[in-house]
Design a protein around this motif. Structure first.
Motif, PDB file in Angstrom:
ATOM      1  N   ARG A  62      13.537  -4.474  -8.611  1.00  0.00           N
ATOM      2  CA  ARG A  62      13.366  -3.035  -8.398  1.00  0.00           C
ATOM      3  C   ARG A  62      12.773  -2.836  -7.006  1.00  0.00           C
ATOM      4  O   ARG A  62      11.686  -3.325  -6.714  1.00  0.00           O
ATOM      5  N   MET A  63      13.486  -2.128  -6.174  1.00  0.00           N
ATOM      6  CA  MET A  63      13.144  -1.996  -4.761  1.00  0.00           C
ATOM      7  C   MET A  63      12.778  -0.552  -4.415  1.00  0.00           C
ATOM      8  O   MET A  63      13.495   0.379  -4.809  1.00  0.00           O
ATOM      9  N   PRO A  64      11.693  -0.326  -3.696  1.00  0.00           N
ATOM     10  CA  PRO A  64      11.377   1.019  -3.229  1.00  0.00           C
ATOM     11  C   PRO A  64      12.497   1.596  -2.348  1.00  0.00           C
ATOM     12  O   PRO A  64      13.050   0.887  -1.500  1.00  0.00           O
ATOM     13  N   VAL A  65      12.806   2.844  -2.576  1.00  0.00           N
ATOM     14  CA  VAL A  65      13.799   3.578  -1.778  1.00  0.00           C
ATOM     15  C   VAL A  65      13.118   4.662  -0.945  1.00  0.00           C
ATOM     16  O   VAL A  65      13.506   4.920   0.195  1.00  0.00           O
ATOM     17  N   SER A  84       0.810  -1.216   0.000  1.00  0.00           N
ATOM     18  CA  SER A  84       0.000   0.000   0.000  1.00  0.00           C
ATOM     19  C   SER A  84       0.846   1.271   0.000  1.00  0.00           C
ATOM     20  O   SER A  84       0.314   2.378  -0.080  1.00  0.00           O
ATOM     21  N   ASN A  85       2.169   1.140   0.092  1.00  0.00           N
ATOM     22  CA  ASN A  85       3.036   2.323   0.057  1.00  0.00           C
ATOM     23  C   ASN A  85       2.907   3.052  -1.277  1.00  0.00           C
ATOM     24  O   ASN A  85       2.789   2.423  -2.330  1.00  0.00           O
ATOM     25  N   GLU A  86       2.976   4.357  -1.227  1.00  0.00           N
ATOM     26  CA  GLU A  86       3.044   5.172  -2.443  1.00  0.00           C
ATOM     27  C   GLU A  86       4.517   5.422  -2.727  1.00  0.00           C
ATOM     28  O   GLU A  86       5.157   6.250  -2.078  1.00  0.00           O
ATOM     29  N   VAL A  87       5.071   4.694  -3.668  1.00  0.00           N
ATOM     30  CA  VAL A  87       6.511   4.694  -3.915  1.00  0.00           C
ATOM     31  C   VAL A  87       6.918   5.909  -4.750  1.00  0.00           C
ATOM     32  O   VAL A  87       6.383   6.137  -5.838  1.00  0.00           O
ATOM     33  N   LEU A  88       7.909   6.655  -4.257  1.00  0.00           N
ATOM     34  CA  LEU A  88       8.366   7.870  -4.923  1.00  0.00           C
ATOM     35  C   LEU A  88       9.704   7.691  -5.625  1.00  0.00           C
ATOM     36  O   LEU A  88      10.031   8.452  -6.546  1.00  0.00           O
ATOM     37  N   ALA A  89      10.510   6.725  -5.169  1.00  0.00           N
ATOM     38  CA  ALA A  89      11.806   6.464  -5.798  1.00  0.00           C
ATOM     39  C   ALA A  89      12.168   5.002  -5.577  1.00  0.00           C
ATOM     40  O   ALA A  89      11.757   4.389  -4.591  1.00  0.00           O
ATOM     41  N   THR A  90      12.941   4.451  -6.523  1.00  0.00           N
ATOM     42  CA  THR A  90      13.322   3.044  -6.469  1.00  0.00           C
ATOM     43  C   THR A  90      14.808   2.886  -6.768  1.00  0.00           C
ATOM     44  O   THR A  90      15.482   3.836  -7.193  1.00  0.00           O
ATOM     45  N   THR A  91      15.306   1.671  -6.576  1.00  0.00           N
ATOM     46  CA  THR A  91      16.639   1.289  -7.036  1.00  0.00           C
ATOM     47  C   THR A  91      16.544  -0.128  -7.587  1.00  0.00           C
ATOM     48  O   THR A  91      15.678  -0.902  -7.178  1.00  0.00           O
ATOM     49  N   THR A  92      17.425  -0.462  -8.531  1.00  0.00           N
ATOM     50  CA  THR A  92      17.413  -1.793  -9.130  1.00  0.00           C
ATOM     51  C   THR A  92      18.705  -2.527  -8.786  1.00  0.00           C
ATOM     52  O   THR A  92      19.805  -1.983  -8.954  1.00  0.00           O
ATOM     53  N   PHE A  93      18.572  -3.752  -8.297  1.00  0.00           N
ATOM     54  CA  PHE A  93      19.731  -4.539  -7.898  1.00  0.00           C
ATOM     55  C   PHE A  93      20.394  -5.169  -9.117  1.00  0.00           C
ATOM     56  O   PHE A  93      19.731  -5.771  -9.962  1.00  0.00           O
ATOM     57  N   SER A  94      21.717  -5.031  -9.202  1.00  0.00           N
ATOM     58  CA  SER A  94      22.478  -5.544 -10.346  1.00  0.00           C
ATOM     59  C   SER A  94      22.640  -7.056 -10.288  1.00  0.00           C
ATOM     60  O   SER A  94      22.869  -7.695 -11.323  1.00  0.00           O
ATOM     61  N   GLY A  95      22.583  -7.628  -9.107  1.00  0.00           N
ATOM     62  CA  GLY A  95      22.837  -9.050  -8.947  1.00  0.00           C
ATOM     63  C   GLY A  95      24.294  -9.375  -8.703  1.00  0.00           C
ATOM     64  O   GLY A  95      24.657 -10.536  -8.486  1.00  0.00           O
ATOM     65  N   GLU A  96      25.152  -8.355  -8.689  1.00  0.00           N
ATOM     66  CA  GLU A  96      26.586  -8.597  -8.507  1.00  0.00           C
ATOM     67  C   GLU A  96      26.885  -9.271  -7.161  1.00  0.00           C
ATOM     68  O   GLU A  96      27.736 -10.166  -7.075  1.00  0.00           O
ATOM     69  N   HIS A  97      26.188  -8.854  -6.127  1.00  0.00           N
ATOM     70  CA  HIS A  97      26.470  -9.360  -4.786  1.00  0.00           C
ATOM     71  C   HIS A  97      25.485 -10.431  -4.330  1.00  0.00           C
ATOM     72  O   HIS A  97      25.719 -11.101  -3.322  1.00  0.00           O
ATOM     73  N   ALA A  98      24.386 -10.588  -5.058  1.00  0.00           N
ATOM     74  CA  ALA A  98      23.386 -11.626  -4.769  1.00  0.00           C
ATOM     75  C   ALA A  98      22.689 -11.935  -6.094  1.00  0.00           C
ATOM     76  O   ALA A  98      21.680 -11.311  -6.422  1.00  0.00           O
ATOM     77  N   PRO A  99      23.219 -12.850  -6.874  1.00  0.00           N
ATOM     78  CA  PRO A  99      22.736 -13.076  -8.245  1.00  0.00           C
ATOM     79  C   PRO A  99      21.243 -13.369  -8.350  1.00  0.00           C
ATOM     80  O   PRO A  99      20.622 -13.038  -9.366  1.00  0.00           O
ATOM     81  N   TRP A 100      20.662 -13.968  -7.343  1.00  0.00           N
ATOM     82  CA  TRP A 100      19.244 -14.348  -7.422  1.00  0.00           C
ATOM     83  C   TRP A 100      18.295 -13.155  -7.347  1.00  0.00           C
ATOM     84  O   TRP A 100      17.104 -13.309  -7.593  1.00  0.00           O
ATOM     85  N   ILE A 101      18.803 -11.958  -7.009  1.00  0.00           N
ATOM     86  CA  ILE A 101      17.931 -10.777  -6.990  1.00  0.00           C
ATOM     87  C   ILE A 101      18.240  -9.820  -8.140  1.00  0.00           C
ATOM     88  O   ILE A 101      17.789  -8.674  -8.131  1.00  0.00           O
TER      89      ILE A 101
END
Length: 213
Positions: free
Chosen positions: A169-172, A148-165
């Protein structure tokens, strides 16, 4: 006069005292009377129901049930809640009532302090208006978040440090309601020096003011 309360403590690595001083300065510059506390017992004070906004800066700690209940009741009644990084969303891992109110809980920061990009998701929102996507160096928070959060900014994980993710795209930055209260959160701000990054400081200051009753 509007009155704010900052409650700081917990893990010293997040520099809670220094961050509390910066946030207090922001609030004072906007005409607030600021109350600063260093124990979670402040959340149990019935008087907090009359505040304009509360800023928790308290990482990896515990909160008593009566403290969490009184804080939640105050926010449901209209008191604003605003915070950043672990100081708000890795504060009390054992309190689901608190997490229900804040809208998220930290679970990992793969790679620890790394370079990543913050993407503005709602450029029409006043909290992030006029800001472009920007590069950032900090802990890239992986979080469990409320849909239900109203997301205003995000970040995307490259997978370099945890390939399975890779590609997640994660809310910031988000805002939400809890009862009649406004709740604002930014995952940026691992240490006090990050307030020197103009975009980080602008987003938090605008969000803080948005949350204020």
């Amino acid at each position: 006069m509007r009155e704010a309360m900052i409650v700081w403590g917990g893990w010293a690595g997040h520099e809670p005292e220094q961050c509390a001083g910066i946030v207090a300065g922001m609030l004072v510059s906007h005409g607030f009377k600021v109350r600063v506390e260093t124990t979670t017992r402040a959340f149990a004070d019935p008087a907090i129901a009359g505040l304009s906004v509360i800023v928790p800066i308290f990482t990896m700690s515990t909160i008593e049930k009566d403290e969490a209940a009184n804080l939640s009741q105050a926010v449901r009644g209209g008191v604003g809640l605003a915070g950043f990084h672990g100081g708000m969303c890795d504060a009390f891992r054992d309190s689901v009532e608190y997490q229900f109110m804040t809208g998220g809980q930290w679970v990992a920061h793969p790679g620890n302090v790394i370079d990543f990009r913050v993407n503005i998701a709602r450029p029409d929102d006043p909290v992030v208006a006029g800001l472009d996507d920007f590069d950032y160096r900090s802990e890239q928070y992986y979080m469990h978040v409320d849909p239900s959060n109203e997301v205003l900014a995000t970040t995307t994980f490259s997978g370099e440090h945890a390939p399975w993710i890779e590609g997640v795209r994660m809310p910031v930055v988000w805002k939400r309601k809890h009862g009649h209260g406004r709740v604002f959160y930014s995952a940026l701000g691992h240490v006090s020096k990050e307030f020197e990054v103009p975009q980080m400081r602008t987003i938090f200051e605008r969000g803080l003011l948005w949350a204020t009753r």
